[in-house]
Design a protein around this motif. Structure first.
Motif, PDB file in Angstrom:
ATOM      1  N   PHE A 510     -15.504  62.449  68.224  1.00  0.00           N
ATOM      2  CA  PHE A 510     -15.950  61.087  68.273  1.00  0.00           C
ATOM      3  C   PHE A 510     -17.099  61.107  69.376  1.00  0.00           C
ATOM      4  O   PHE A 510     -17.796  59.896  69.577  1.00  0.00           O
ATOM      5  CB  PHE A 510     -14.820  60.019  68.768  1.00  0.00           C
ATOM      6  N   TRP A 511     -17.150  61.971  70.138  1.00  0.00           N
ATOM      7  CA  TRP A 511     -18.157  62.055  71.318  1.00  0.00           C
ATOM      8  C   TRP A 511     -19.657  62.409  70.616  1.00  0.00           C
ATOM      9  O   TRP A 511     -19.729  63.389  70.012  1.00  0.00           O
ATOM     10  CB  TRP A 511     -17.835  63.004  72.535  1.00  0.00           C
ATOM     11  N   ASP A 512     -20.612  61.395  70.872  1.00  0.00           N
ATOM     12  CA  ASP A 512     -22.208  61.743  70.659  1.00  0.00           C
ATOM     13  C   ASP A 512     -22.796  61.912  71.649  1.00  0.00           C
ATOM     14  O   ASP A 512     -23.028  61.179  72.693  1.00  0.00           O
ATOM     15  CB  ASP A 512     -22.484  60.108  69.855  1.00  0.00           C
ATOM     16  N   GLU A 513     -23.091  63.304  71.823  1.00  0.00           N
ATOM     17  CA  GLU A 513     -23.909  63.899  72.969  1.00  0.00           C
ATOM     18  C   GLU A 513     -25.231  63.252  73.166  1.00  0.00           C
ATOM     19  O   GLU A 513     -25.804  62.547  74.450  1.00  0.00           O
ATOM     20  CB  GLU A 513     -24.104  65.218  72.890  1.00  0.00           C
ATOM     21  N   ASP A 514     -25.954  62.781  71.955  1.00  0.00           N
ATOM     22  CA  ASP A 514     -27.088  62.443  72.198  1.00  0.00           C
ATOM     23  C   ASP A 514     -27.343  61.019  72.488  1.00  0.00           C
ATOM     24  O   ASP A 514     -28.063  60.472  73.289  1.00  0.00           O
ATOM     25  CB  ASP A 514     -27.849  62.454  70.837  1.00  0.00           C
ATOM     26  N   GLU A 515     -25.978  60.021  71.817  1.00  0.00           N
ATOM     27  CA  GLU A 515     -26.294  58.730  72.357  1.00  0.00           C
ATOM     28  C   GLU A 515     -25.309  58.396  73.682  1.00  0.00           C
ATOM     29  O   GLU A 515     -25.257  57.531  74.171  1.00  0.00           O
ATOM     30  CB  GLU A 515     -25.615  57.722  71.224  1.00  0.00           C
ATOM     31  N   ARG A 516     -24.853  59.693  74.052  1.00  0.00           N
ATOM     32  CA  ARG A 516     -23.831  59.585  75.607  1.00  0.00           C
ATOM     33  C   ARG A 516     -22.798  58.165  75.066  1.00  0.00           C
ATOM     34  O   ARG A 516     -22.629  57.553  76.121  1.00  0.00           O
ATOM     35  CB  ARG A 516     -24.513  59.344  76.696  1.00  0.00           C
ATOM     36  N   SER A 517     -22.236  58.342  73.740  1.00  0.00           N
ATOM     37  CA  SER A 517     -21.228  57.331  73.566  1.00  0.00           C
ATOM     38  C   SER A 517     -20.225  57.699  72.944  1.00  0.00           C
ATOM     39  O   SER A 517     -20.429  59.004  72.044  1.00  0.00           O
ATOM     40  CB  SER A 517     -21.621  56.017  73.094  1.00  0.00           C
ATOM     41  N   PHE A 518     -19.025  57.197  72.800  1.00  0.00           N
ATOM     42  CA  PHE A 518     -18.105  57.567  71.684  1.00  0.00           C
ATOM     43  C   PHE A 518     -18.098  56.742  70.492  1.00  0.00           C
ATOM     44  O   PHE A 518     -18.340  55.523  70.455  1.00  0.00           O
ATOM     45  CB  PHE A 518     -16.564  57.507  72.340  1.00  0.00           C
ATOM     46  N   ARG A 519     -18.046  57.184  69.445  1.00  0.00           N
ATOM     47  CA  ARG A 519     -18.011  56.609  67.920  1.00  0.00           C
ATOM     48  C   ARG A 519     -16.546  56.124  67.848  1.00  0.00           C
ATOM     49  O   ARG A 519     -15.652  56.841  68.043  1.00  0.00           O
ATOM     50  CB  ARG A 519     -18.522  57.355  66.809  1.00  0.00           C
ATOM     51  N   PHE A 520     -16.160  55.037  66.984  1.00  0.00           N
ATOM     52  CA  PHE A 520     -14.879  54.673  66.571  1.00  0.00           C
ATOM     53  C   PHE A 520     -14.369  55.441  65.799  1.00  0.00           C
ATOM     54  O   PHE A 520     -12.991  56.018  65.786  1.00  0.00           O
ATOM     55  CB  PHE A 520     -15.035  53.008  66.329  1.00  0.00           C
ATOM     56  N   ALA A 521     -14.941  55.781  64.686  1.00  0.00           N
ATOM     57  CA  ALA A 521     -14.704  56.889  63.532  1.00  0.00           C
ATOM     58  C   ALA A 521     -15.359  58.053  63.702  1.00  0.00           C
ATOM     59  O   ALA A 521     -16.176  58.385  64.431  1.00  0.00           O
ATOM     60  CB  ALA A 521     -14.834  56.020  62.200  1.00  0.00           C
ATOM     61  N   SER A 522     -14.735  58.997  63.118  1.00  0.00           N
ATOM     62  CA  SER A 522     -15.298  60.670  63.183  1.00  0.00           C
ATOM     63  C   SER A 522     -16.565  60.475  63.003  1.00  0.00           C
ATOM     64  O   SER A 522     -17.163  59.884  61.942  1.00  0.00           O
ATOM     65  CB  SER A 522     -14.288  61.380  62.376  1.00  0.00           C
ATOM     66  N   LYS A 523     -17.192  61.484  63.339  1.00  0.00           N
ATOM     67  CA  LYS A 523     -18.774  61.726  63.248  1.00  0.00           C
ATOM     68  C   LYS A 523     -18.897  62.176  61.645  1.00  0.00           C
ATOM     69  O   LYS A 523     -19.810  61.910  61.240  1.00  0.00           O
ATOM     70  CB  LYS A 523     -19.230  62.609  63.968  1.00  0.00           C
ATOM     71  N   ASP A 524     -17.856  62.688  61.144  1.00  0.00           N
ATOM     72  CA  ASP A 524     -18.199  63.079  59.558  1.00  0.00           C
ATOM     73  C   ASP A 524     -17.633  62.085  58.508  1.00  0.00           C
ATOM     74  O   ASP A 524     -17.440  62.341  57.455  1.00  0.00           O
ATOM     75  CB  ASP A 524     -17.387  64.584  59.514  1.00  0.00           C
ATOM     76  N   ALA A 525     -17.277  60.897  59.052  1.00  0.00           N
ATOM     77  CA  ALA A 525     -16.798  59.835  58.183  1.00  0.00           C
ATOM     78  C   ALA A 525     -17.801  59.380  57.201  1.00  0.00           C
ATOM     79  O   ALA A 525     -19.060  59.376  57.590  1.00  0.00           O
ATOM     80  CB  ALA A 525     -16.223  58.577  58.838  1.00  0.00           C
ATOM     81  N   ARG A 526     -17.624  59.525  55.770  1.00  0.00           N
ATOM     82  CA  ARG A 526     -18.664  59.270  55.055  1.00  0.00           C
ATOM     83  C   ARG A 526     -18.640  57.812  54.069  1.00  0.00           C
ATOM     84  O   ARG A 526     -19.592  57.680  53.387  1.00  0.00           O
ATOM     85  CB  ARG A 526     -18.435  60.335  53.858  1.00  0.00           C
ATOM     86  N   ASP A 527     -17.656  56.995  54.431  1.00  0.00           N
ATOM     87  CA  ASP A 527     -17.541  55.950  53.456  1.00  0.00           C
ATOM     88  C   ASP A 527     -17.822  54.647  54.428  1.00  0.00           C
ATOM     89  O   ASP A 527     -17.711  53.529  54.195  1.00  0.00           O
ATOM     90  CB  ASP A 527     -16.284  55.522  52.987  1.00  0.00           C
ATOM     91  N   LEU A 528     -18.575  54.729  55.408  1.00  0.00           N
ATOM     92  CA  LEU A 528     -18.981  53.712  56.401  1.00  0.00           C
ATOM     93  C   LEU A 528     -20.692  53.430  56.244  1.00  0.00           C
ATOM     94  O   LEU A 528     -21.425  54.441  56.299  1.00  0.00           O
ATOM     95  CB  LEU A 528     -18.844  54.132  57.761  1.00  0.00           C
ATOM     96  N   ILE A 529     -21.067  52.335  56.508  1.00  0.00           N
ATOM     97  CA  ILE A 529     -22.519  51.962  56.352  1.00  0.00           C
ATOM     98  C   ILE A 529     -23.130  52.233  57.824  1.00  0.00           C
ATOM     99  O   ILE A 529     -24.257  51.954  57.803  1.00  0.00           O
ATOM    100  CB  ILE A 529     -22.969  50.668  55.862  1.00  0.00           C
ATOM    101  N   ALA A 530     -22.097  52.204  58.697  1.00  0.00           N
ATOM    102  CA  ALA A 530     -22.685  52.384  59.950  1.00  0.00           C
ATOM    103  C   ALA A 530     -21.427  52.810  60.785  1.00  0.00           C
ATOM    104  O   ALA A 530     -20.305  52.915  60.585  1.00  0.00           O
ATOM    105  CB  ALA A 530     -22.983  50.926  60.878  1.00  0.00           C
ATOM    106  N   HIS A 531     -21.819  53.464  61.950  1.00  0.00           N
ATOM    107  CA  HIS A 531     -20.617  53.782  62.985  1.00  0.00           C
ATOM    108  C   HIS A 531     -20.722  53.002  64.218  1.00  0.00           C
ATOM    109  O   HIS A 531     -21.634  53.022  65.173  1.00  0.00           O
ATOM    110  CB  HIS A 531     -21.028  55.321  63.496  1.00  0.00           C
ATOM    111  N   THR A 532     -19.699  52.177  64.481  1.00  0.00           N
ATOM    112  CA  THR A 532     -19.653  51.377  65.614  1.00  0.00           C
ATOM    113  C   THR A 532     -19.190  52.098  66.925  1.00  0.00           C
ATOM    114  O   THR A 532     -18.596  53.275  66.524  1.00  0.00           O
ATOM    115  CB  THR A 532     -18.383  50.254  65.205  1.00  0.00           C
ATOM    116  N   ARG A 533     -19.689  51.775  67.891  1.00  0.00           N
ATOM    117  CA  ARG A 533     -19.312  52.253  69.299  1.00  0.00           C
ATOM    118  C   ARG A 533     -18.950  51.273  69.933  1.00  0.00           C
ATOM    119  O   ARG A 533     -19.446  51.015  71.395  1.00  0.00           O
ATOM    120  CB  ARG A 533     -20.720  53.069  69.792  1.00  0.00           C
ATOM    121  N   ASP A 534     -18.118  50.524  69.848  1.00  0.00           N
ATOM    122  CA  ASP A 534     -17.688  49.368  70.518  1.00  0.00           C
ATOM    123  C   ASP A 534     -16.950  49.652  71.726  1.00  0.00           C
ATOM    124  O   ASP A 534     -15.807  50.043  71.679  1.00  0.00           O
ATOM    125  CB  ASP A 534     -16.968  48.520  69.426  1.00  0.00           C
TER     126      ASP A 534
END
Length: 682
Positions: A510-534
């Protein structure tokens, strides 16, 4: 085409399996059909204990005419938000971007590419509440799809772009002020209801994370914040939001006085409230808080625990098709079940009178209507006599209530919610010195771990013998927090290792090094139109806030600054938003307070089999120290993890010895429990 929900594991989806609506679960089949037939998707999201979800089902989804219209015009998809919170987070944003309040049931209209173009929540079957009828909405949406497609596509593209932008924008990094909790508490105080306790007016939620911020401010020296927390805790415990017969808190109050609740009971609410009341007991030593903690645990044991010790998700608000029917009482029922002197006390104490207080049913939601001394005075008896009559009355009414048809129970075992309850039980066991609570926590942790963790990957849900759905950030974070709580409450090294494995997996997925934030869903999730970082708290702490706590605590236990550096990035990126909107960032503010003020690290140097350490450990666990880290250090161990702070200092006179370290500097050796208690006092 048939309704496809009967074979689903989710109890919420199964509740809709008999609808004449041709429901699909979320997945490729629904998306492919929508594309093949050029139909928009009607996405309906809810959960099994949701009262208004049941209402919309009865009014619309069970209605043959409405169902026929849905089947003709749309591809209809049902989602359980407790299983797919990632989808719920994304599509809730649509309602908010359209200037409305979110909630459940959530109703969203999508293109076959999953892009939203219109959304709402509950729609009535006929025009009322200032809302159009559901049938009117269905026809209008389809008419726009058929005749104004360019406009629909443009709206869908714009909303999707807005969602992507909202879920990827980062705040500028700022330093976390040392008084972050006090600053946030002062802002929260402007929304505090000084008359009734809690925040806002109606509906009124427990807002445990905001109350925790105030309690932290009280620990830092602001007594007025402590008084506000005390008022809220007492008001909730006295109100109808508390189950005075069976224990446990209902979801929220429909009024500002905590009197009439929505009656569903959620595992996560009760976990958060258990921890808050346990901390209040640490702060003030009030027996009422300890009683509340034990009563919640009793409800969990009786109603929410499966055969192997894991915890179910929710209890419904409705029974026999009516909201609250299981919980409310009429005067004649008390008269029939109780001795006359018991009924007289019970009616006065719990406010049971002709006419009732629950809508227009004539029934009463039990609440602490009058203090026992007032009841005793009214009846011309002593307080002791009043209490002696009330307790058997409580037992008799509870036994009678147990014979009523019970509300539906959703028996999903959800990783994140189990983590919240396990952690609360383990933490409360230390606050109260209650080993039974710890054993509940340890048993549940072992069961959840065996069912949902395969040694490398975590699943979110266990149901009917099957682990399903890849876990999200919050599942890893809250279960890691629970493992840390169990470790500190028991000294179990295996629990600490499990916490490390979960946090490492969370960083990987879930850690996005470029954004320096955690995604809610896995980085490899394919059925989402966006990745929330709430990072914003909702009914439960955000995954971002929970992982920040876990990172800071794990970093302290292991002496690994890598975890603390990641947490620091998260906290610095969100401090501006948190101080601007503390109502939505209470749990993250707690992590900021831990980071900015520093942990209170308590190390007990003693062999594992040395029972003489127990008084020191007991004091450390009972102490009111919101940012405490507790470790038992073997005197023969090397200087690793927390022990590295000791700088070679070890036991005094061959006996268990405590060291308290603040700001990475350790104090003098302490060998007596009363001395440790003095050192840990605010």
């Amino acid at each position: 085409m048939p309704n496809r929900l009967a074979e689903e594991r989710s109890p919420y989806l199964r509740q809709h399996a008999h609808n004449p609506v041709e429901w699909y679960p979320w997945g490729d089949d629904a998306l492919s059909r929508a594309a093949a037939e050029d139909k928009p998707i009607l996405l309906s999201i809810g959960y099994s204990a949701c009262h208004w979800c049941h209402v919309m089902e009865r009014e619309s989804f069970d209605d043959p005419a409405t169902a026929a219209l849905m089947n003709e015009l749309f591809v209809n998809v049902k989602v359980d938000r407790e299983e797919r919170p990632d989808l719920d987070q994304i599509y809730q944003l649509v309602v908010q971007m359209m200037g409305r309040s979110g909630g459940w049931p959530l109703t969203v209209f999508l293109t076959p590419e999953r892009k939203p173009f219109y959304a709402g929540t509950y729609f009535p079957p006929v025009e009322r509440y200032g809302m159009p009828s559901f049938a009117t909405v269905l026809r209008a949406v389809r008419e726009a799809w058929d005749h104004r497609r360019d406009e629909i596509v443009r709206t869908a593209d714009e909303l999707t772009s807005d969602i992507v932008r909202a879920t990827t924008t980062r705040s500028d990094a700022r330093d976390v002020p040392s008084d972050v909790a006090t600053r946030a508490a002062k802002k929260l105080a402007t929304r505090f209801d000084e008359a009734h306790g809690g925040f806002g007016s109606r509906p009124k939620f427990p807002s445990t994370m905001s109350l925790d911020v105030m309690l932290r401010a009280a620990h830092a020296g602001d007594a007025t914040m402590g008084a506000r927390v005390r008022k809220a805790l007492d008001a909730m415990r006295a109100g109808g939001i508390w189950d005075h017969l069976g224990g446990g808190f209902h979801r929220y109050s429909t009024d500002e006085r905590w009197l009439v609740p929505h009656f569903e009971k959620m595992l996560y609410d009760n976990a958060l409230l258990m921890r808050l009341y346990a901390d209040a007991h640490r702060a003030w030593g009030d027996a009422r808080d300890a009683e509340t903690v034990r009563a919640i645990a009793s409800w969990v044991t009786r109603e929410m625990t499966d055969a192997e010790g894991a915890f179910y998700a929710t209890q419904d608000a409705d029974s026999e098709g009516e909201e609250g029917k299981f919980f409310v009482w009429r005067p004649e029922e008390l008269d029939a079940l109780l001795a006359p002197e018991e009924s007289a006390v019970a009616k006065l104490a719990w406010g049971v009178a002709e006419g009732g207080n629950f809508e227009h049913t004539g029934a009463t939601v039990l609440h602490a209507n009058r203090a026992l001394d007032v009841v005793a005075t009214r009846l011309g008896i002593t307080v002791e006599e009043a209490r002696a009559r009330l307790e058997p009355a409580r037992a008799k009414l509870f036994d009678a209530r147990e014979k009523r048809p019970k509300p539906f129970r959703d028996e999903k075992v959800i990783a994140t919610w189990n983590g919240l309850m396990i952690g609360a039980l383990a933490d409360a066991s230390g606050a109260l010195g209650d080993r039974a609570l710890l054993e509940m926590a340890r048993r549940a942790l072992a069961t959840v771990r065996a069912r949902l963790w395969d040694g490398a990957a975590l699943k979110r849900v266990w149901m009917e013998g099957e682990a399903r759905i890849d876990a999200f950030l919050e599942d890893h974070a809250d279960l890691a927090g629970a493992a840390l709580d169990v470790h500190e409450a028991s000294g179990d090294r295996d629990a600490l290792d499990f916490a490390k494995a979960l946090v490492d997996r969370a960083i990987e997925r879930f850690w996005d090094e470029d954004e320096r934030s955690f995604r809610f869903a896995s980085k490899d999730a394919r059925d989402l139109i966006a990745h929330t970082r709430d990072a914003y708290d909702h009914a439960v702490p955000s995954g971002t806030s929970s992982i920040a706590h876990a990172l800071l605590r794990l970093g302290a236990h292991l002496g690994d600054e890598r975890y603390e550096r990641i947490a620091e990035s998260v906290l610095r990126a969100n401090v501006g938003s948190a101080l601007d909107q503390p109502m939505g960032f209470g749990h993250l503010i707690g992590a900021m307070d831990r980071y900015a003020r520093g942990a209170t690290e308590v190390m007990i140097v003693a062999r594992e089999d040395d029972a003489r350490a127990d008084p020191l450990l007991d004091v450390a666990r009972r102490a009111w120290a919101p940012n405490r880290v507790l470790a038992r250090v073997d005197p023969g161990a090397g200087d690793v993890g927390l022990a590295s702070r000791l700088g070679g200092r070890r036991q005094q006179n061959g006996g268990p010895t405590a060291y308290v370290c603040r700001a990475r500097a350790c104090g003098l050796a302490i060998t007596r429990a009363d001395e440790l208690a003095r050192d840990l006092r605010p």
